[in-house]
Design an enzyme around this catalytic site. Structure first.
Site, short mmCIF file in Angstrom:
data_model
loop_
_atom_site.label_atom_id
_atom_site.label_comp_id
_atom_site.label_asym_id
_atom_site.label_seq_id
_atom_site.Cartn_x
_atom_site.Cartn_y
_atom_site.Cartn_z
N ARG A 290 24.12 68.13 -48.93
CA ARG A 290 23.38 67.37 -47.91
C ARG A 290 22.97 65.99 -48.41
NH1 ARG A 290 20.99 71.77 -49.76
NH2 ARG A 290 18.95 71.75 -50.74
N HIS A 406 12.32 62.36 -20.69
CA HIS A 406 12.50 63.04 -19.40
C HIS A 406 12.74 64.53 -19.57
CE1 HIS A 406 12.70 59.21 -17.15
NE2 HIS A 406 13.05 58.77 -18.35
N LYS A 526 26.33 84.83 -45.34
CA LYS A 526 27.74 84.58 -45.70
C LYS A 526 28.36 85.85 -46.29
CE LYS A 526 27.58 80.05 -47.78
NZ LYS A 526 28.00 79.28 -48.92
C1 G6Q Z 1 24.33 71.42 -48.48
C2 G6Q Z 1 24.87 72.76 -48.62
C3 G6Q Z 1 25.93 73.16 -47.61
C4 G6Q Z 1 27.34 72.74 -47.98
C5 G6Q Z 1 28.33 73.49 -47.09
C6 G6Q Z 1 29.76 73.11 -47.35
O1 G6Q Z 1 23.54 70.92 -49.21
O2 G6Q Z 1 25.26 72.95 -49.91
O3 G6Q Z 1 25.65 72.70 -46.32
O4 G6Q Z 1 27.49 71.37 -47.87
O5 G6Q Z 1 28.17 74.87 -47.26
O6 G6Q Z 1 30.11 73.38 -48.66
P1 G6Q Z 1 31.45 72.85 -49.26
O7 G6Q Z 1 31.41 71.37 -49.29
O8 G6Q Z 1 31.57 73.44 -50.64
O9 G6Q Z 1 32.55 73.33 -48.35
#
Ligand code: G6Q
Length: 564
Positions: A290, A406, A526
């Site tokens: 992120r 709105h 997951k």
């Molecule tokens: C973000 C998380 C998560 C990650 C996704 C995709 O900080 O780690 O959102 O970005 O799970 O992961 P990959 O880039 O490894 O596919």
């Protein structure tokens, strides 16, 4: 993408970070003082605070890096601020900022450094990771991205059938999707309009099907963006994309190299997928998903807006980084916003924060911020693994103004919950059209004024409202907001805004003493899905050992899809 729990290490360094002489939150002296102060201030109205100080609206502001913050319409006094700043100091915020910039492994549960600030450090800067300066590595990747972008944008890079690339599809999810989508939408004004950009993230086949339905495979480039290159959704979509391409290319596998590039840290898996690793753009384990939109994960952004604009965006990020790193806390924008957020979250019991950009190009900004803030600070234990006895990250949500006015603003104005709001606006429009922009900005100022000051029963009555209707029409006010004003939504401004919120998250995580950089909370679902997939697909009736609800849902789904 978290490491397996067996890899979790307790290193001497991370232990030192955890026990950096910061007492538990309730035992920091400022906490008790803030609690007492809250008892006094909770009934004081913003009307009173403004009446007591005619300069409040000019005084309680701060400006840096071209970002103007008006925080005067918050339920705070000088004493509140002083106590919050004391809290920051007692929480070791300064040490934690230094530790991040130094490359210490402040992501303790994954034993990783947190160095997204290195992604936007200027050429020539030095930021060490395990004793190695990573800045040259960052710029080598940026140069490679720039070279590739120039070739695609100029038409020099050709697809398998000799056509130039007109469509770019980023396949990724979470941090490998939300940043690129948000940035593309935010900077669309600067993008090459001859090209089409799409983003596929969901494992729901509709996402892919709708993204490609009107595209010519011969003109389409896929960017497979995945730090780990093992994420279920991304790899499923990537394989579907390969089949889609190859079925148009009569199975000519050489086409993959012309139509697929990868952004990843996992060379082995990229090669296994069949992507030429010379067309792979790398990044590093010290970049959290992120926090990665300014790494190679931003390749789609660079393809859209060009290398110069991308570098300007990085410049904006860096300016805010430097402001955060070096400005005294009383004028430090992320620190001020972060501390005021703590005040509402932990003393007023506010559960959410609304982020309200008055800029249509920022329509995906709230969604982006949801991941940044909630994945980072949605934590229930401290760095030491102790259960917290206070609230951590609030729920972030929002929509662009004026649309939200709105729909949900009713609840912010007259509902029973306190919802602190961040209003974000730009003084110059990117699409000047008659009076539109004045009208847009008038609404920003009107909303913050209405929220703060409301409308009393006397005012409502004076308008000739019958007594029975007065309660419905009065606005109690005293509803807090920040106003964040920038000049125009340029690439640099976007960088500043994103970095601003990254550091707000950091500030709050430091006060709460949590690990803002892991995301173990996404793992359980997951793992369970991996167990359920074969149960849904099995040709024979599977032996189900879930709870009775999950078992019944699986049986019902199998029956309805005709599996049994
Ligand atoms: C973000 C998380 C998560 C990650 C996704 C995709 O900080 O780690 O959102 O970005 O799970 O992961 P990959 O880039 O490894 O596919």
């Amino acid at each position: 993408m978290a490491v397996a729990s067996s890899q979790r290490k307790r290193t001497p360094e991370s232990a030192a970070i955890r026990s950096a002489n910061v007492p538990p939150l309730h035992r920091r002296p400022a906490w008790a003082l803030l609690d007492q102060h809250y008892q006094k201030l909770k009934r004081v109205h913003l009307r009173q605070l403004f009446a007591d100080d005619h300069r409040r609206g000019e005084r309680l502001t701060s400006e840096a890096a071209g970002v103007y913050l008006d925080y005067s319409k918050n339920r705070i006094t000088d004493e509140t601020l002083q106590l919050l700043l004391q809290l920051a100091q007692e929480s070791g915020l300064r040490d934690r900022i230094d530790a991040m910039f130094r490359g210490d492994k402040i992501n303790v549960s994954e034993n990783r450094s947190v160095l997204h600030v290195a992604l936007r450090a200027p050429r020539g800067a030095t930021i060490l990771h395990d004793g190695r300066n990573v800045v040259p590595d960052v710029h080598a990747v940026l140069d490679k991205m720039a070279d590739f972008s120039a070739r695609v944008r100029s038409g020099q890079w050709k697809g398998q059938t000799g056509k130039r690339i007109r469509n770019v599809i980023n396949i990724g999810i979470g941090g490998s999707d939300l940043g690129p989508v948000m940035a593309y939408e935010a900077l669309r004004h600067y993008s090459d309009r001859r090209m089409t950009f799409r983003f596929v993230s969901n494992v729901d086949g509709t996402d892919f099907a709708e993204a490609v339905r009107d595209l010519d495979p011969g003109e389409t480039l896929f960017i497979i963006s995945s730090k780990t290159f093992t994420t279920l959704e991304t790899m499923t979509n990537a394989r579907t994309a390969r089949e889609w391409l190859l079925s148009a290319m009569k199975g000519e596998t050489a086409a993959v190299a012309r139509h697929f590039v990868a952004v990843s840290t996992n060379t082995k898996e990229v090669a296994k997928f069949g992507i030429d690793t010379t067309n792979m753009f790398g990044f590093w384990d010290w970049v959290g998903g992120r926090y990665s939109m300014d790494s190679a994960i931003g390749l789609s952004t660079m393809l859209a807006i060009g290398p110069d604009n991308f570098r300007a965006m990085l410049g904006g990020f860096h300016e805010m980084d430097e402001h955060f790193r070096s400005t005294p806390f009383e004028r430090n924008l992320p620190v001020l916003i972060g501390l005021i957020g703590i005040w509402y979250n932990d003393f007023f019991g506010a559960q959410t924060v609304a982020v309200l950009p008055y800029e249509q190009y920022l329509k995906r900004f709230p969604a982006y911020l949801q991941q940044l803030t909630m994945e980072s600070n949605g934590k229930h234990v401290t760095l030491d693994g102790m259960q917290v006895d206070y609230d951590t990250g609030p729920i972030f949500w929002g929509e662009p103004g004026t649309n939200g006015q709105h729909s949900f603003y009713q609840l912010i104005h007259q509902g029973t919950r306190l919802i602190p709001c961040d209003f974000i606006a730009f003084t110059k429009p990117l699409n000047p059209l008659g009076r539109h922009h004045d009208m847009l900005i008038a609404n920003v100022f009107a909303q913050t004024e209405a929220l703060a000051f409301g409308k009393t029963a006397d005012q409502v009555k004076a308008e000739g409202t019958p007594d029975w209707l007065v309660p419905h029409r009065l606005f109690e006010g005293n509803r807090p907001s920040n106003t964040i004003l920038l000049d125009a939504l340029t690439p640099a401004a976007l960088g500043k805004l994103v970095a601003l919120y990254e550091h707000v998250v950091f500030t709050q995580g430091a006060i709460w003493q949590i690990d803002s950089f892991d995301q173990w909370g996404v793992e359980l679902g997951k793992a369970l899905a991996q167990r359920i997939i074969p149960e849904l697909e099995s040709a024979t009736e599977p032996k189900l050992e879930h709870d009775s609800s999950t078992n019944a849902l699986i049986r019902r789904y199998r029956k309805l899809k005709g599996a049994v």
